[in-house]
Design a protein around this motif. Structure first.
Motif, PDB file in Angstrom:
ATOM      1  N   GLY A  63       0.819  -1.205   0.000  1.00  0.00           N
ATOM      2  CA  GLY A  63       0.000   0.000   0.000  1.00  0.00           C
ATOM      3  C   GLY A  63       0.855   1.258   0.000  1.00  0.00           C
ATOM      4  O   GLY A  63       0.559   2.230  -0.706  1.00  0.00           O
ATOM      5  N   LEU A  64       1.927   1.229   0.786  1.00  0.00           N
ATOM      6  CA  LEU A  64       2.836   2.381   0.847  1.00  0.00           C
ATOM      7  C   LEU A  64       3.443   2.652  -0.527  1.00  0.00           C
ATOM      8  O   LEU A  64       3.461   3.798  -1.000  1.00  0.00           O
ATOM      9  CB  LEU A  64       3.938   2.091   1.869  1.00  0.00           C
ATOM     10  N   ARG A  65       3.938   1.610  -1.182  1.00  0.00           N
ATOM     11  CA  ARG A  65       4.576   1.796  -2.483  1.00  0.00           C
ATOM     12  C   ARG A  65       3.561   2.138  -3.571  1.00  0.00           C
ATOM     13  O   ARG A  65       3.889   2.864  -4.517  1.00  0.00           O
ATOM     14  CB  ARG A  65       5.364   0.545  -2.861  1.00  0.00           C
ATOM     15  N   SER A  66       2.321   1.665  -3.432  1.00  0.00           N
ATOM     16  CA  SER A  66       1.299   1.999  -4.431  1.00  0.00           C
ATOM     17  C   SER A  66       0.980   3.487  -4.415  1.00  0.00           C
ATOM     18  O   SER A  66       0.519   4.042  -5.421  1.00  0.00           O
ATOM     19  CB  SER A  66       0.027   1.182  -4.196  1.00  0.00           C
ATOM     20  N   ARG A  67       1.231   4.135  -3.269  1.00  0.00           N
ATOM     21  CA  ARG A  67       1.011   5.583  -3.154  1.00  0.00           C
ATOM     22  C   ARG A  67       2.253   6.369  -3.571  1.00  0.00           C
ATOM     23  O   ARG A  67       2.348   7.569  -3.338  1.00  0.00           O
ATOM     24  CB  ARG A  67       0.600   5.929  -1.719  1.00  0.00           C
ATOM     25  N   LYS A  68       3.221   5.678  -4.157  1.00  0.00           N
ATOM     26  CA  LYS A  68       4.458   6.289  -4.673  1.00  0.00           C
ATOM     27  C   LYS A  68       5.325   6.877  -3.564  1.00  0.00           C
ATOM     28  O   LYS A  68       6.149   7.767  -3.810  1.00  0.00           O
ATOM     29  CB  LYS A  68       4.156   7.375  -5.719  1.00  0.00           C
ATOM     30  N   SER A  69       5.162   6.378  -2.342  1.00  0.00           N
ATOM     31  CA  SER A  69       5.996   6.844  -1.241  1.00  0.00           C
ATOM     32  C   SER A  69       7.417   6.296  -1.387  1.00  0.00           C
ATOM     33  O   SER A  69       7.614   5.127  -1.726  1.00  0.00           O
ATOM     34  CB  SER A  69       5.414   6.379   0.099  1.00  0.00           C
ATOM     35  N   THR A  70       8.394   7.148  -1.112  1.00  0.00           N
ATOM     36  CA  THR A  70       9.807   6.734  -1.159  1.00  0.00           C
ATOM     37  C   THR A  70      10.391   6.515   0.238  1.00  0.00           C
ATOM     38  O   THR A  70      11.598   6.395   0.389  1.00  0.00           O
ATOM     39  CB  THR A  70      10.650   7.778  -1.896  1.00  0.00           C
ATOM     40  N   THR A  71       9.531   6.461   1.258  1.00  0.00           N
ATOM     41  CA  THR A  71      10.005   6.220   2.624  1.00  0.00           C
ATOM     42  C   THR A  71      10.807   4.931   2.682  1.00  0.00           C
ATOM     43  O   THR A  71      10.316   3.875   2.251  1.00  0.00           O
ATOM     44  CB  THR A  71       8.810   6.106   3.592  1.00  0.00           C
ATOM     45  N   PRO A  72      12.045   4.951   3.204  1.00  0.00           N
ATOM     46  CA  PRO A  72      12.818   3.709   3.325  1.00  0.00           C
ATOM     47  C   PRO A  72      12.120   2.741   4.272  1.00  0.00           C
ATOM     48  O   PRO A  72      11.566   3.146   5.296  1.00  0.00           O
ATOM     49  CB  PRO A  72      14.153   4.178   3.911  1.00  0.00           C
ATOM     50  N   VAL A  73      12.154   1.448   3.935  1.00  0.00           N
ATOM     51  CA  VAL A  73      11.490   0.423   4.735  1.00  0.00           C
ATOM     52  C   VAL A  73      12.488  -0.651   5.130  1.00  0.00           C
ATOM     53  O   VAL A  73      13.112  -1.276   4.262  1.00  0.00           O
ATOM     54  CB  VAL A  73      10.316  -0.216   3.969  1.00  0.00           C
ATOM     55  N   LEU A  74      12.617  -0.851   6.440  1.00  0.00           N
ATOM     56  CA  LEU A  74      13.422  -1.939   6.985  1.00  0.00           C
ATOM     57  C   LEU A  74      12.455  -2.994   7.514  1.00  0.00           C
ATOM     58  O   LEU A  74      11.732  -2.748   8.482  1.00  0.00           O
ATOM     59  CB  LEU A  74      14.326  -1.436   8.110  1.00  0.00           C
ATOM     60  N   VAL A  75      12.422  -4.147   6.882  1.00  0.00           N
ATOM     61  CA  VAL A  75      11.556  -5.236   7.323  1.00  0.00           C
ATOM     62  C   VAL A  75      12.268  -6.024   8.415  1.00  0.00           C
ATOM     63  O   VAL A  75      13.438  -6.400   8.263  1.00  0.00           O
ATOM     64  CB  VAL A  75      11.181  -6.154   6.139  1.00  0.00           C
ATOM     65  N   VAL A  76      11.572  -6.255   9.521  1.00  0.00           N
ATOM     66  CA  VAL A  76      12.103  -7.022  10.647  1.00  0.00           C
ATOM     67  C   VAL A  76      11.144  -8.181  10.895  1.00  0.00           C
ATOM     68  O   VAL A  76       9.983  -7.959  11.256  1.00  0.00           O
ATOM     69  CB  VAL A  76      12.230  -6.153  11.911  1.00  0.00           C
ATOM     70  N   THR A  77      11.610  -9.420  10.692  1.00  0.00           N
ATOM     71  CA  THR A  77      10.698 -10.560  10.771  1.00  0.00           C
ATOM     72  C   THR A  77      11.442 -11.847  11.092  1.00  0.00           C
ATOM     73  O   THR A  77      12.664 -11.928  10.922  1.00  0.00           O
ATOM     74  CB  THR A  77       9.940 -10.714   9.444  1.00  0.00           C
ATOM     75  N   ALA A  78      10.694 -12.829  11.542  1.00  0.00           N
ATOM     76  CA  ALA A  78      11.276 -14.144  11.830  1.00  0.00           C
ATOM     77  C   ALA A  78      11.380 -14.999  10.565  1.00  0.00           C
ATOM     78  O   ALA A  78      12.005 -16.067  10.596  1.00  0.00           O
ATOM     79  CB  ALA A  78      10.425 -14.862  12.878  1.00  0.00           C
ATOM     80  N   ARG A  79      10.790 -14.565   9.463  1.00  0.00           N
ATOM     81  CA  ARG A  79      10.854 -15.329   8.218  1.00  0.00           C
ATOM     82  C   ARG A  79      12.267 -15.229   7.637  1.00  0.00           C
ATOM     83  O   ARG A  79      12.699 -14.145   7.248  1.00  0.00           O
ATOM     84  CB  ARG A  79       9.838 -14.802   7.214  1.00  0.00           C
TER      85      ARG A  79
END
Length: 220
Positions: A63-79
């Motif tokens: 959803g964030l990227r569909s709005r053309k946002s360039t906010t950096p995203v750090l994914v933190v997960t157990a996967r």
């Protein structure tokens, strides 16, 4: 910054870790709340868990990227599978951190993404004689330490990371206060007023552009 994590003790630790770095942090514990915050606020960085109630992290990211946002995203997960990492990076994440992790690595990855966003290759931001070390959270003028409060340091960092740009009070407020603080725009004026004399003799100047905001640059 926005941290999205539904495990309370981990979320509290992540928020405390990033606040020690000098950043204002909002915390959402479900994907729906995170999505609503991201629609209303332009964060400098998003730290995002994938397994969340109400709306999963992948949907939040898409959803964030569909709005053309360039906010950096750090994914933190157990996967931890390669396929999971590849998929989330292809969906628009900028980096990936597997649980469990050391908070020192979280700090390093946050600094790296902020450097990448501002076009810097080091942790040091500088303008004339003023230098700010993002990792050490210290500032110097011509090499001599200068004592700054946490808010003053945060404001200086935002201005130095955006040299050449005029930043409005509302943009600055989003960067140095979390949403629970509810400061007035006068709070930014107070911090600027206190910071200016501490930069005296550095060759750098915080300029006021009436009706627009603030900008740092070489003094007259």
């Amino acid at each position: 910054m926005l941290v999205v994590e539904d495990t309370v003790d981990l979320g509290e630790g992540m928020v405390a870790c990033i606040e020690r770095m000098g950043h204002a942090v909002d915390w959402a514990q479900d994907g729906g709340g995170a999505d609503r915050l991201l629609r209303d606020t332009a964060y400098e960085l998003l730290v995002l868990d994938l397994t969340l109630p109400e709306m999963d992290g992948v949907a939040v990211l898409r959803g964030l990227r569909s709005r053309k946002s360039t906010t950096p995203v750090l994914v933190v997960t157990a996967r931890s599978e390669v396929e999971d990492r590849v998929k989330v990076l292809d969906d628009g994440a900028d980096d990936y951190l597997v649980k469990p992790f050391d908070f020192r690595e979280l700090e390093a990855r946050v600094r790296s993404l902020l450097r990448r966003r501002s076009g810097d290759r080091t942790n040091t931001l500088a303008c004339r004689g003023v230098a700010l070390d993002r990792a050490a959270r210290t500032a110097t003028i011509h090499g001599a330490p200068v004592g700054l409060t946490r808010r003053e340091l945060a404001l200086l960092e935002v201005l130095l990371a955006n040299q050449g740009k005029i930043l409005s009070k509302s943009v600055i407020m989003d960067q140095i206060f979390d949403f629970s603080a509810e400061p007035s725009e006068n709070a930014i004026e107070v911090i600027v007023t206190r910071l200016r004399p501490k930069l005296a003799g550095s060759g750098a100047e915080i300029r006021t552009h009436r009706g627009l905001g603030y900008q740092i640059g070489a003094g007259a």
